[in-house]
Design an enzyme around this catalytic site. Structure first.
Site, short mmCIF file in Angstrom:
data_model
loop_
_atom_site.label_atom_id
_atom_site.label_comp_id
_atom_site.label_asym_id
_atom_site.label_seq_id
_atom_site.Cartn_x
_atom_site.Cartn_y
_atom_site.Cartn_z
N ASP A 7 0.86 -1.18 0.00
CA ASP A 7 0.00 0.00 0.00
C ASP A 7 0.89 1.23 0.00
O ASP A 7 2.06 1.17 0.44
CB ASP A 7 -0.92 0.00 1.23
CG ASP A 7 -1.89 1.17 1.21
OD1 ASP A 7 -2.74 1.22 0.29
OD2 ASP A 7 -1.81 2.04 2.10
N GLU A 9 0.99 5.75 0.53
CA GLU A 9 0.37 7.02 0.89
C GLU A 9 1.03 8.09 0.04
O GLU A 9 2.22 7.98 -0.30
CB GLU A 9 0.54 7.32 2.38
CG GLU A 9 -0.10 6.31 3.31
CD GLU A 9 -1.61 6.16 3.16
OE1 GLU A 9 -2.24 7.13 2.66
OE2 GLU A 9 -2.15 5.11 3.52
N GLU A 52 -5.56 18.40 2.84
CA GLU A 52 -6.52 17.29 2.67
C GLU A 52 -5.82 15.94 2.77
O GLU A 52 -6.34 15.00 3.37
CB GLU A 52 -7.23 17.39 1.31
CG GLU A 52 -7.75 18.78 0.95
CD GLU A 52 -6.69 19.64 0.29
OE1 GLU A 52 -6.26 19.34 -0.86
OE2 GLU A 52 -6.27 20.60 0.96
N HIS A 150 -4.96 6.41 7.95
CA HIS A 150 -4.35 5.53 6.96
C HIS A 150 -2.85 5.45 7.20
O HIS A 150 -2.20 6.45 7.52
CB HIS A 150 -4.60 6.06 5.55
CG HIS A 150 -6.01 5.91 5.09
ND1 HIS A 150 -6.34 5.44 3.83
CD2 HIS A 150 -7.18 6.15 5.72
CE1 HIS A 150 -7.66 5.41 3.71
NE2 HIS A 150 -8.18 5.85 4.85
N ASP A 155 -2.20 -0.67 6.56
CA ASP A 155 -3.20 -1.02 5.55
C ASP A 155 -2.78 -2.26 4.77
O ASP A 155 -3.62 -3.07 4.38
CB ASP A 155 -3.43 0.15 4.60
CG ASP A 155 -4.24 1.27 5.26
OD1 ASP A 155 -4.61 1.11 6.44
OD2 ASP A 155 -4.49 2.30 4.61
#
Length: 238
Positions: A7, A9, A52, A150, A155
């Site tokens: 995963d 980010e 965000e 997250h 994850d």
């Protein structure tokens, strides 16, 4: 079969617009069982972190400013990935960022034939259902109470458990299931052009064993008849 669940980010949604990968987490699995080997790294994106994005993963520009640039650890990451198929949730997103970083660092992109998308697997298995990682964890009773924000490695760990459930559950290690799952992954991969890649093949040649006899021999039948004849007051003689 070795697979890597991973995963990422990022600073945003599109590497073509200047967004960068800031974290990657990888879990090694062999025959759908976690080996304990992992790869985890944060990266300095050399740009600001939009508010965000920071709300999603909690990684600030100040925190990432002290981390290495992707190019500095690319070789180590590639060594961990090896030639294994790479499993991710909404894999096109993660592959897009991973390959953008590799190309920026002067490395060849990873072939999309290696991509296994658990969203595609979940859509086939649960049509019409919610397909987010959270929703699948709920469906399969996987504890995610420690997932406040997250995180790539966290994850990936959750996804590894989901992937096992999507591909047959823990009984996947019983042998025959590997061939079935490999075939299903090949069929679901939008970029697969053949089933001849090493990770799509069934297990290697196994020794052919002669069939075991299941019919009683004449000697066994004779001994059985003598045994029956020696039973006194047998029910079948009344």
């Amino acid at each position: 079969m070795r697979e890597v669940i991973f995963d990422t980010e990022t600073t945003g949604l599109d590497p073509r617009n200047g967004d960068r990968m800031v974290e990657i987490g990888c879990i090694e699995m062999i025959d759908r069982v976690e080996t304990g080997r992992t790869f985890h790294a944060y990266f300095n994106p050399e740009r600001d972190m939009p508010a965000e994005a920071e709300r999603v993963h909690g990684l600030s520009s100040a925190f990432l400013a002290t981390k290495p640039r992707f190019a500095e650890v690319a070789e180590e990451l590639l060594a961990f990935l090896g030639d294994a198929p790479l499993v991710a949730h909404n894999a096109g997103f993660d592959f897009g960022f991973l390959n953008a970083e590799l190309e920026r660092a002067g490395h060849a992109p990873i072939a999309l034939e290696r991509m296994v998308d658990t969203v595609a697997l979940a859509r086939r298995k649960h049509p019409g259902a919610k397909l987010s990682l959270d929703a699948l964890c709920t469906r399969y009773g996987i504890d995610r109470s420690h997932r406040v924000k997250h995180g790539a490695l966290l994850d990936a760990e959750l996804l590894a458990q989901v992937y096992v459930e999507l591909t047959g559950g823990r009984q996947i290690g019983l042998g025959l299931a590997e061939t079935v799952v490999s075939a299903s992954i090949t069929a679901l991969s939008p970029h697969s052009t053949s089933g001849n890649a090493p990770w799509h093949r069934p297990p290697g040649d196994r020794p052919v064993r002669p069939p075991r006899p299941h019919v009683a021999s004449p000697e066994e039948l004779e001994r059985h008849a003598a045994f029956i004849a020696g039973i006194e007051n047998a029910l079948w003689t009344r």
